[in-house]
Design a protein around this motif. Structure first.
Motif, PDB file in Angstrom:
ATOM      1  N   LEU A 121       0.826  -1.203   0.000  1.00  7.08           N
ATOM      2  CA  LEU A 121       0.000   0.000   0.000  1.00  7.08           C
ATOM      3  C   LEU A 121       0.860   1.252   0.000  1.00  7.08           C
ATOM      4  CD1 LEU A 121      -2.580  -1.130   2.720  1.00  7.08           C
ATOM      5  CD2 LEU A 121      -2.703  -1.468   0.231  1.00  7.08           C
ATOM      6  N   TYR A 122       0.472   2.220  -0.838  1.00  4.57           N
ATOM      7  CA  TYR A 122       1.227   3.465  -0.971  1.00  4.57           C
ATOM      8  C   TYR A 122       0.266   4.656  -1.018  1.00  4.57           C
ATOM      9  CZ  TYR A 122       5.001   0.342  -2.406  1.00  4.57           C
ATOM     10  OH  TYR A 122       5.944  -0.664  -2.443  1.00  4.57           O
ATOM     11  N   ILE A 123       0.785   5.806  -0.639  1.00  8.04           N
ATOM     12  CA  ILE A 123       0.064   7.061  -0.748  1.00  8.04           C
ATOM     13  C   ILE A 123       0.756   7.940  -1.787  1.00  8.04           C
ATOM     14  CG2 ILE A 123      -0.621   9.178   0.457  1.00  8.04           C
ATOM     15  CD1 ILE A 123      -2.127   6.772   1.451  1.00  8.04           C
ATOM     16  N   TYR A 124      -0.047   8.613  -2.616  1.00 10.57           N
ATOM     17  CA  TYR A 124       0.472   9.639  -3.519  1.00 10.57           C
ATOM     18  C   TYR A 124      -0.448  10.845  -3.388  1.00 10.57           C
ATOM     19  CZ  TYR A 124       2.034  11.973  -7.846  1.00 10.57           C
ATOM     20  OH  TYR A 124       2.506  12.885  -8.770  1.00 10.57           O
ATOM     21  N   SER A 125       0.069  11.916  -2.819  1.00  6.55           N
ATOM     22  CA  SER A 125      -0.740  13.100  -2.554  1.00  6.55           C
ATOM     23  C   SER A 125       0.059  14.357  -2.845  1.00  6.55           C
ATOM     24  CB  SER A 125      -1.188  13.108  -1.084  1.00  6.55           C
ATOM     25  OG  SER A 125      -1.842  14.311  -0.744  1.00  6.55           O
ATOM     26  N   SER A 126      -0.650  15.449  -3.120  1.00  9.05           N
ATOM     27  CA  SER A 126       0.020  16.732  -3.293  1.00  9.05           C
ATOM     28  C   SER A 126       0.598  17.220  -1.976  1.00  9.05           C
ATOM     29  CB  SER A 126      -0.961  17.781  -3.847  1.00  9.05           C
ATOM     30  OG  SER A 126      -1.401  17.415  -5.129  1.00  9.05           O
ATOM     31  N   GLY A 127       0.012  16.809  -0.868  1.00  8.38           N
ATOM     32  CA  GLY A 127       0.580  17.121   0.437  1.00  8.38           C
ATOM     33  C   GLY A 127       1.901  16.402   0.612  1.00  8.38           C
ATOM     34  N   SER A 128       2.808  16.992   1.369  1.00  5.24           N
ATOM     35  CA  SER A 128       4.147  16.407   1.547  1.00  5.24           C
ATOM     36  C   SER A 128       4.080  15.023   2.181  1.00  5.24           C
ATOM     37  CB  SER A 128       5.002  17.319   2.416  1.00  5.24           C
ATOM     38  OG  SER A 128       4.519  17.334   3.747  1.00  5.24           O
ATOM     39  N   VAL A 129       5.115  14.236   1.936  1.00  5.21           N
ATOM     40  CA  VAL A 129       5.225  12.924   2.585  1.00  5.21           C
ATOM     41  C   VAL A 129       5.138  13.087   4.097  1.00  5.21           C
ATOM     42  CG1 VAL A 129       6.842  11.042   3.091  1.00  5.21           C
ATOM     43  CG2 VAL A 129       6.479  11.780   0.725  1.00  5.21           C
ATOM     44  N   TYR A 130       5.762  14.123   4.615  1.00  2.00           N
ATOM     45  CA  TYR A 130       5.730  14.385   6.054  1.00  2.00           C
ATOM     46  C   TYR A 130       4.290  14.572   6.527  1.00  2.00           C
ATOM     47  CZ  TYR A 130       7.113  16.573  10.489  1.00  2.00           C
ATOM     48  OH  TYR A 130       7.274  16.886  11.808  1.00  2.00           O
ATOM     49  N   ALA A 131       3.507  15.374   5.787  1.00  6.08           N
ATOM     50  CA  ALA A 131       2.113  15.617   6.150  1.00  6.08           C
ATOM     51  C   ALA A 131       1.286  14.340   6.033  1.00  6.08           C
ATOM     52  CB  ALA A 131       1.530  16.712   5.257  1.00  6.08           C
ATOM     53  N   GLN A 132       1.590  13.526   5.030  1.00  8.43           N
ATOM     54  CA  GLN A 132       0.887  12.254   4.866  1.00  8.43           C
ATOM     55  C   GLN A 132       1.101  11.350   6.086  1.00  8.43           C
ATOM     56  OE1 GLN A 132       2.050  10.455   1.108  1.00  8.43           O
ATOM     57  NE2 GLN A 132       2.142  12.458   0.135  1.00  8.43           N
ATOM     58  N   LYS A 133       2.342  11.235   6.513  1.00  7.22           N
ATOM     59  CA  LYS A 133       2.653  10.378   7.660  1.00  7.22           C
ATOM     60  C   LYS A 133       1.996  10.902   8.924  1.00  7.22           C
ATOM     61  CE  LYS A 133       7.068   8.632   5.892  1.00  7.22           C
ATOM     62  NZ  LYS A 133       8.545   8.579   6.085  1.00  7.22           N
ATOM     63  N   LEU A 134       1.947  12.223   9.075  1.00  6.16           N
ATOM     64  CA  LEU A 134       1.265  12.801  10.232  1.00  6.16           C
ATOM     65  C   LEU A 134      -0.213  12.449  10.233  1.00  6.16           C
ATOM     66  CD1 LEU A 134       2.822  16.384  10.415  1.00  6.16           C
ATOM     67  CD2 LEU A 134       3.035  14.595  12.142  1.00  6.16           C
ATOM     68  N   MET A 135      -0.836  12.596   9.074  1.00 11.40           N
ATOM     69  CA  MET A 135      -2.271  12.356   8.987  1.00 11.40           C
ATOM     70  C   MET A 135      -2.630  10.912   9.308  1.00 11.40           C
ATOM     71  SD  MET A 135      -4.810  13.306   5.858  1.00 11.40           S
ATOM     72  CE  MET A 135      -6.585  13.134   6.036  1.00 11.40           C
ATOM     73  N   PHE A 136      -1.883   9.971   8.746  1.00 13.33           N
ATOM     74  CA  PHE A 136      -2.176   8.565   8.998  1.00 13.33           C
ATOM     75  C   PHE A 136      -1.611   8.094  10.334  1.00 13.33           C
ATOM     76  CE2 PHE A 136      -3.004   8.811   4.475  1.00 13.33           C
ATOM     77  CZ  PHE A 136      -4.147   8.035   4.355  1.00 13.33           C
ATOM     78  N   GLY A 137      -0.614   8.793  10.828  1.00 11.07           N
ATOM     79  CA  GLY A 137      -0.071   8.456  12.143  1.00 11.07           C
ATOM     80  C   GLY A 137      -0.925   8.963  13.285  1.00 11.07           C
TER      81      GLY A 137
END
Length: 228
Positions: A121-137
């Motif tokens: 499973l992977y995420i691809y978003s316009s939001g930064s990788v850092y922001a992605q990890k925060l959101m799912f974390g």
């Protein structure tokens, strides 16, 4: 059988309202004071230098940079330094419990099922990788980062550019036919399809613009048998 699933966030795993009504206003309000407090930190300073370069304003003060960033936010500009700084600002909000990352109810259950089936499973978003990890974390359902094998943002390119998906395929070492991309945006799906990926549009509200891609209303309607 699909070997990897790449999913968008906004409008796909999470509501657009959460991003636009909670995350963006939080970063917009906090930005000037936060930049003044953190401007000397290397990661922040690097982002600010990128902003100065992109804006053609090498002498811009911290206050000037904050103004530029706010104007970019007003334009909904997908600028990498802006997205990186937004993620850093959101971290404080997440850690202080001001909000948690919204997820639709079908998302977690299905991600766990796909993971058990052997899909990466992977995420691809316009939001930064850092922001992605925060959101799912810091999601509504707790820390979901162990579910994911990787994250991609605009560092690989824009989401409406087929070349971005080719870059991702190269990094994954997979053929496009082995990878399913989920998004609510037709132009993103078109780009992914042009790069050879399988696609599926997630339409969570009535009246959405659709294209030629399979359409579902939630993750629980998505099959990984490769026939979608």
């Amino acid at each position: 059988m699909i070997r990897a699933v790449i999913t968008d966030i906004e409008g796909t795993t999470s509501s657009i309202a959460f991003v636009h009504d909670i995350l963006f206003p939080h970063a917009y309000k906090a930005l000037p004071e936060w930049l003044e407090a953190h401007a000397d930190e290397p990661a922040v300073a690097d982002c600010m230098d990128e902003v100065r370069a992109d804006a053609g304003a090498p002498e811009a003060t911290t206050g000037d940079v904050a103004g530029i960033l706010r104007s970019w936010m007003d334009e909904d500009r997908k600028a990498t330094p802006l997205k990186s700084l937004q993620g850093m600002i959101w971290e404080t909000g997440y850690r202080q419990g001001e909000f948690t990352g919204h997820l639709y109810r079908d998302v977690v259950r299905q991600l766990e099922r796909w993971k058990q089936q052997g899909a990466a499973l992977y995420i691809y978003s316009s939001g930064s990788v850092y922001a992605q990890k925060l959101m799912f974390g810091h999601s509504d359902e707790g820390d979901l980062t162990p579910l994911f094998s990787g994250y991609f943002d605009t560092a690989v390119g824009g989401k409406r550019d087929a070349e971005s998906y080719r870059v991702i395929l190269d990094e994954l070492g997979l053929h496009g036919s082995d990878v399913l991309f989920l998004s609510d945006v037709v132009e993103e799906l078109d780009a992914a399809q042009n790069a050879g990926l399988r696609t599926c549009q997630v339409c969570r509200s009535e009246g959405m613009v659709t294209g030629t891609h399979p359409v579902v209303s939630g993750f629980d309607e998505v099959s990984l048998d490769g026939n979608d």
